[in-house]
Write a protein that holds these residues in place. Structure first.
Motif, short mmCIF file in Angstrom:
data_model
loop_
_atom_site.label_atom_id
_atom_site.label_comp_id
_atom_site.label_asym_id
_atom_site.label_seq_id
_atom_site.Cartn_x
_atom_site.Cartn_y
_atom_site.Cartn_z
N ASN A 1 0.81 -1.22 0.00
CA ASN A 1 0.00 0.00 0.00
C ASN A 1 0.84 1.27 0.00
O ASN A 1 0.45 2.29 0.56
CB ASN A 1 -0.96 0.01 1.20
N LYS B 1 3.12 4.46 -1.90
CA LYS B 1 2.92 5.44 -2.98
C LYS B 1 4.27 5.70 -3.63
O LYS B 1 5.32 5.60 -2.99
CB LYS B 1 2.32 6.74 -2.45
N SER C 1 -0.61 5.21 -6.65
CA SER C 1 -0.97 4.19 -5.67
C SER C 1 -0.37 2.84 -6.04
O SER C 1 -0.55 2.36 -7.16
CB SER C 1 -2.50 4.07 -5.60
N SER D 1 -2.92 0.23 -7.04
CA SER D 1 -3.50 0.38 -8.37
C SER D 1 -2.52 0.02 -9.48
O SER D 1 -2.92 -0.55 -10.50
CB SER D 1 -3.97 1.83 -8.58
N ASP E 1 -4.25 7.87 -6.96
CA ASP E 1 -3.37 8.04 -5.79
C ASP E 1 -3.80 7.22 -4.59
O ASP E 1 -3.28 7.40 -3.48
CB ASP E 1 -3.27 9.52 -5.41
N GLY E 2 -4.77 6.32 -4.80
CA GLY E 2 -5.16 5.44 -3.71
C GLY E 2 -6.13 6.03 -2.73
O GLY E 2 -6.43 5.42 -1.70
#
Length: 560
Positions: A175, A177, A184, A187, A234-235
């Motif tokens: 998780n 960045k 993210s 993603s 960007d999550g």
């Protein structure tokens, strides 16, 4: 002249680059007509800065598109150079080879687009292939480079156990960045078979060193031009995305070109997630010499759902001064003004040239000052407007359908309900006062920016004993219903909503967008005629307001 060269140069109808569909709203293909509009502006400014020299007749100017997709900029530049260098390099084959190997360069944003760009420029996806119109390349990439780049994940707090290539059990964080672009990990950390969208141009600490590795230590680009990717997931909540086009602009400036011109979303003028430093930098940059602002992105990129419009700017390293601002919208006359990007007393770019003159009149009447557009805090309508979650309740909060003793009314997403006073977590002083509720999000117009429009959702009165969820902002308090209705009539006026628009970058209508709106005396029902007279607006200014802002009937539905 060879058959291959002839194929690359002769006119073709239709142009394939006008027919291809966009990959997404984040990676938008630039129509050839629009690319040429940017090139015309570049050539005009080049001539002005170089004693009238024709940019396309200079065999030493080097161009870079560091985020090429369809290759349209490089193709149109090459086409112009082929004509402009006719006397300098008479032999067509030699001229084309010189242009393609010495003057035009690109960095692909994905493997697919790098192949497409080479096909557009070299007539072959392999620069050294038998069908390529360039003769001197010894690599398949030529001057359009692409290599898969990986994100640099940081800040992860969650992990899973998996195996490495040797079968050893390892801990894989999930998780994070990206340290460079903020993407993210959940993603975009999708394995080797899917595109990473880790754009090479912004995933490097020293872009000058990286460019030297790719194109040679002596390479200095005179012109950087293009249409960068706009955002990445960007999550955050839902489909939250963060802008990344600002990172491309900042990286390009580090290469110190003579000219930089890009097409980017216009939201940076007044808002945008994480764009405050970028906006401050751009508005304070005296080398930004022109901005062409298109109020509707659909006028530039048909079929693209990009709210807030787009713009292209031209940055000139060797010249400074005020900026020439041109505003475009459909068949309206283009308006032009040469002015500072950052007006005294403002923290955003005032988008409309006509709007700036109106704002200055309003502030002058309210403050007696003509050299600033800043309203003193005590005169700002903004101070009456709540922040998000005016009563501390999320958008998802739902009141009860039936009222119990002591309950208050809550205006919520989908209608009204009832909730105990104890539910209120903020602004308790507003509960038993008159106030106005207005939606956090302005009424939608699909994927298009249309004018005239309402700017804000239709406001309505909130009686004593009422609150709202985060769906609405609360404006007040007002001691009497008459005072509240006076303020409500003021919000329905077109001039009031134009002043909101000047500070409003998107559909999100936060407290801050009321910065340029002055308060009034809440002793009368306000009309636009009252406000036009108070601020001595001209017929042309009134016509502009009524062209941009739709009339509002306070009882109308927002989807009407």
């Amino acid at each position: 002249m060879t058959t291959h060269t002839n194929f690359s140069l002769r006119g073709r109808n239709p142009d394939v680059l006008t027919c291809i569909a966009n990959l997404s709203n984040d990676e938008v293909f630039t129509p050839p007509e629009f690319a040429n509009r940017m090139l015309e502006n570049l050539a005009t400014t080049w001539a002005r800065s170089n004693d009238g020299e024709n940019l396309w007749s200079n065999p030493d100017v080097a161009f870079l598109d560091p985020f090429t997709k369809s290759g349209v900029f490089l193709r149109e530049i090459a086409s112009r150079l082929v004509k402009g260098l006719e006397h300098e390099i008479p032999d067509l084959d030699e001229r084309v080879d010189h242009i393609l190997t010495k003057q035009v360069f690109g960095i692909g944003v994905t493997h697919l687009t790098s192949l497409l760009a080479r096909r557009s420029l070299y007539c072959s996806k392999w620069a050294n292939g038998p069908h390529s119109i360039a003769r001197s390349f010894d690599t398949a990439q030529g001057n359009i480079w692409f290599e898969r780049t990986e994100h640099t994940w940081v800040g992860a707090t969650e992990w899973v156990y998996t195996a490495d290539t040797d079968g050893n059990r390892i801990k894989k964080f999930t998780n994070g960045k990206c340290d460079y672009c903020g993407a993210s990990q959940k993603s975009l950390d999708r394995g080797n078979d899917l595109e990473t969208h880790a754009y090479a141009f912004i995933h490097h600490d020293d872009i000058n060193a990286r460019i030297a590795e790719l194109f040679g230590a002596d390479m200095q680009f005179d012109v950087i031009i293009g249409n960068p990717p706009y955002q990445l997931n960007d999550g955050g909540f839902g489909t939250s995305a963060a802008p990344i086009y600002d990172k491309f602009v900042e990286q390009a400036k580090k290469l110190n070109p003579r000219f930089l011109t890009m097409v980017i979303p216009s939201r940076w003028f007044a808002g945008g997630k994480g764009l405050d430093e970028f906006r401050e930098s751009m508005l304070g940059d005296v080398h930004l010499r022109s901005i062409d602002d298109f109020l509707s992105a659909a006028d530039v990129f048909p079929g693209v759902g990009l709210k807030g419009g787009v713009c292209y700017f031209l940055w000139d390293r060797d010249n400074s001064g005020d900026c020439e601002v041109r505003t475009h919208f459909k068949d309206w006359p283009v308006t032009t003004a040469i002015r500072p990007l950052l007006e005294e007393g403002a923290d955003v770019f005032i988008r409309f040239n006509e709007g700036l003159s109106i704002l200055k009149k309003v502030v002058a009447v309210e403050t007696g000052q003509s050299d600033s557009i800043e309203l003193p805090e005590g005169l700002r309508f903004e101070r009456l407007v709540s922040s998000r979650k005016p009563f501390g309740l999320d958008t998802t909060f739902k009141g009860k359908a039936a009222k119990s003793p002591g309950d208050i009314v809550i205006y919520q997403n989908g209608g009204t309900g009832y909730t105990p006073r104890s539910s209120v977590k903020a602004n308790e002083h507003l509960i038993d006062k008159w106030k106005i509720f207005t939606g956090r999000a302005a009424p939608g117009t699909g994927n298009r920016d249309t004018y005239p429009h309402k700017i804000i959702s239709t406001p309505f009165m909130g009686e004593p004993g009422s609150i709202s969820s985060e769906t609405y902002l609360a404006i007040g308090p007002f001691d009497t219903q008459d005072e509240g209705e006076s303020a409500l009539s003021y919000l329905s006026c077109r001039l009031t909503r134009l002043l909101i628009l000047l500070h409003k970058p998107s559909q999100d209508t936060t407290r801050k967008v009321y910065t340029f709106v002055p308060t009034q005396k809440w002793t009368q029902k306000w009309t636009d005629e009252d406000l036009y007279a108070k601020y001595d607006l001209t017929e042309d200014e009134i016509t502009f307001i009524e062209k941009v802002v739709r009339p509002m009937v306070l009882s109308e539905l927002d989807d009407a």
